[in-house]
Every structure is written in structure tokens, then in C-alpha cells.
Design an enzyme around this catalytic site. Structure first.
Site, short mmCIF file in Angstrom:
data_model
loop_
_atom_site.label_atom_id
_atom_site.label_comp_id
_atom_site.label_asym_id
_atom_site.label_seq_id
_atom_site.Cartn_x
_atom_site.Cartn_y
_atom_site.Cartn_z
N MET A 97 0.82 -1.21 0.00
CA MET A 97 0.00 0.00 0.00
C MET A 97 0.85 1.26 0.00
O MET A 97 0.85 2.04 0.96
CB MET A 97 -0.94 -0.02 1.21
CG MET A 97 -1.86 -1.23 1.25
SD MET A 97 -2.79 -1.46 -0.27
CE MET A 97 -4.00 -0.16 -0.07
N LEU A 99 2.86 4.05 -3.08
CA LEU A 99 3.36 4.31 -4.43
C LEU A 99 4.88 4.32 -4.39
O LEU A 99 5.49 4.76 -3.42
CB LEU A 99 2.87 5.67 -4.93
CG LEU A 99 1.40 5.78 -5.31
CD1 LEU A 99 1.10 7.21 -5.81
CD2 LEU A 99 1.04 4.77 -6.38
N HIS A 122 -4.04 -5.61 -8.93
CA HIS A 122 -5.02 -4.61 -8.48
C HIS A 122 -6.43 -5.21 -8.56
O HIS A 122 -6.80 -5.81 -9.57
CB HIS A 122 -4.93 -3.35 -9.35
CG HIS A 122 -5.86 -2.29 -8.84
ND1 HIS A 122 -5.56 -1.50 -7.76
CD2 HIS A 122 -7.11 -1.95 -9.22
CE1 HIS A 122 -6.57 -0.70 -7.50
NE2 HIS A 122 -7.53 -0.95 -8.38
C1 GRF Z 1 -5.47 -7.79 -2.71
O1 GRF Z 1 -6.84 -7.77 -2.89
C2 GRF Z 1 -4.79 -7.00 -3.80
O2 GRF Z 1 -5.47 -7.00 -5.00
C3 GRF Z 1 -4.77 -5.62 -3.21
O3 GRF Z 1 -4.52 -5.83 -1.84
C4 GRF Z 1 -5.04 -7.09 -1.45
C5 GRF Z 1 -3.98 -7.84 -0.71
O4 GRF Z 1 -4.49 -8.99 -0.11
N1 GRF Z 1 -3.81 -4.80 -3.89
P1 GRF Z 1 -3.52 -10.08 0.50
O5 GRF Z 1 -2.70 -9.41 1.59
O6 GRF Z 1 -2.67 -10.61 -0.59
O7 GRF Z 1 -4.41 -11.14 1.07
#
Ligand code: GRF
Length: 214
Positions: A97, A99, A122
């Protein structure tokens, strides 16, 4: 086999970047356990309490915890130092999370591909629902078709070139949890397929040997 497209018989070294529970990270690690061409050498997180830390531990993979304590530039410099020490070629983002700056990404530039060797999953059909909370926003919008996108990363918010997308149907009785779970299955599927394709692309040597024969 033309010698000029032949890489040496040496695995690509990759790091998985994650901030959350790490189910995608685990899927990437498990997929690469069957791919000798890709070595997941490191997990990187920016959250000291992220679930992904325990997952990395369970697989015996080193995990670098690098929070943004003294600003983004210092954090990226620390990440770069760690990645360069570990000789990392590719970054696989999975719920990371944050950039990444153009200055950081240029270290992973692949001129031949015209992209950075940095990939992200994504949870929407980009360019729809770019940014945070995509499942929440798509569910609230009542869309009957949703999907996920795997893309190369640039310094924009989910703007890099798409590699693959997968769609799924939201049934009328689907809860939000079921909607997310269905999407995550698609996330794992397209990430794994990309990894298998990348491994395949890396599979030949100048002598025409495959990894299986080496
Ligand atoms: C996923 O849904 C991904 O697409 C998003 O963040 C989430 C991460 O989930 N970017 P996890 O930690 O891999 O379970």
C-alpha cells in the site's frame, strides 16, 4: 535456438512486496516453488505488524521490515540498499500500500520490454476503480461484472501497462466477503499464470537446454 536471446542458466531473483495479510504473497511463493527459474529471495513490508511477515517466516524466506519512519526518500533508499544487497531483479507487489517513486523504479527499468520489472495486482478492471478500496467501491456500485488486473508498475496510481485481466460475475445474493473472495481467486490465478510465463521465457540457454534438462 539463437544465442542472442539466450540467458544464462541462473534463476531470476525476486522480492515480494506486501503490507497486509499476504495471501497473494503466499500464492506467489507457492507458485515459484514449482518454478526453478524464479527464486523468491526476499519479502519486503512497510508494516511492522503485517501478516505477511509470519507467512515469509513459515517458508523460510527473509523478510525486510522497512517502514516509512523518516520520509519516503529515506525509506526507498533503505529498500533499494536491501534489494541491491540481495541481488534482486524483479519486484512482485501484492497488496503493497504505497506508491513507488520514478527515481526508485528506474533501478528496475527493463529497456528491452519498455517497462519496469515491477508487477502489481489490483482488485479491479483498470482503469475502473483505480486507487484504494476497489472491492468496496465496486460492490457499492452494484456492478454485476467485476475483475482484477495484473500490471507493470509505474509511478502513477495503478497506471502502468496491463499484463492480464480476469473477470467474474457477482451473483445477486453474493455478500461482500464472497465478492472479495471470488476476486482474490482471480488475483491468484492471473499472478500465477504470469509467473509461469516469465519462467518459461527464462527457460532456455544458449545450448538449447531447458531447466529440466540442466
Ligand atoms: C489484494 O486484494 C490485492 O489486490 C490488493 O490488496 C489485497 C492484498 O491482499 N492490492 P492479500 O494481503 O494478498 O491477502
Amino acid at each position: 535456438m539463437a544465442a542472442d536471446r539466450a540467458p544464462p542458466l541462473k534463476p531470476l531473483r525476486a522480492a515480494v512486496f506486501a503490507s497486509g495479510t499476504g495471501t497473494n504473497a503466499e500464492n506467489i511463493i507457492r507458485t515459484c516453488q514449482d518454478l526453478p527459474q524464479i527464486d523468491i529471495a526476499l519479502v519486503v513490508t512497510n508494516k511492522p505488524d503485517a501478516g505477511v511477515i509470519k507467512r515469509a517466516e513459515a517458508f523460510g524466506i527473509a523478510c525486510a521490515i522497512i517502514p516509512r519512519m523518516h520520509g519516503k526518500a529515506a525509506q526507498e533508499a533503505a529498500m533499494l540498499h536491501t534489494l541491491q544487497n540481495a541481488d534482486i531483479d524483479w519486484l512482485f507487489l501484492a497488496g503493497f500500500m504505497q506508491l513507488l517513486s520514478a527515481d526508485f523504479l528506474r533501478h528496475f527499468r527493463d529497456a528491452a520490454r519498455g517497462v519496469n520489472r515491477v508487477v502489481n495486482i489490483h482488485p479491479s478492471l483498470l482503469p475502473d476503480f483505480a486507487g484504494k478500496d476497489s472491492y468496496e467501491r465496486a460492490y457499492a456500485a452494484g456492478k454485476s461484472r467485476h475483475g482484477v488486473t495484473l500490471h507493470y508498475v509505474d509511478d502513477g496510481m495503478d497506471t502502468g501497462p496491463a499484463i492480464a485481466q480476469a473477470t467474474y460475475t457477482r451473483t445477486p445474493d453474493m455478500t461482500f466477503a464472497e465478492f472479495c473472495a471470488a476476486g482474490q481467486q482471480q488475483e491468484y490465478k492471473i499472478y500465477s499464470q504470469f509467473l509461469r510465463d516469465l519462467a518459461q521465457e527464462h527457460a532456455y540457454t544458449a545450448e538449447g537446454k531447458t531447466w529440466a534438462q540442466a
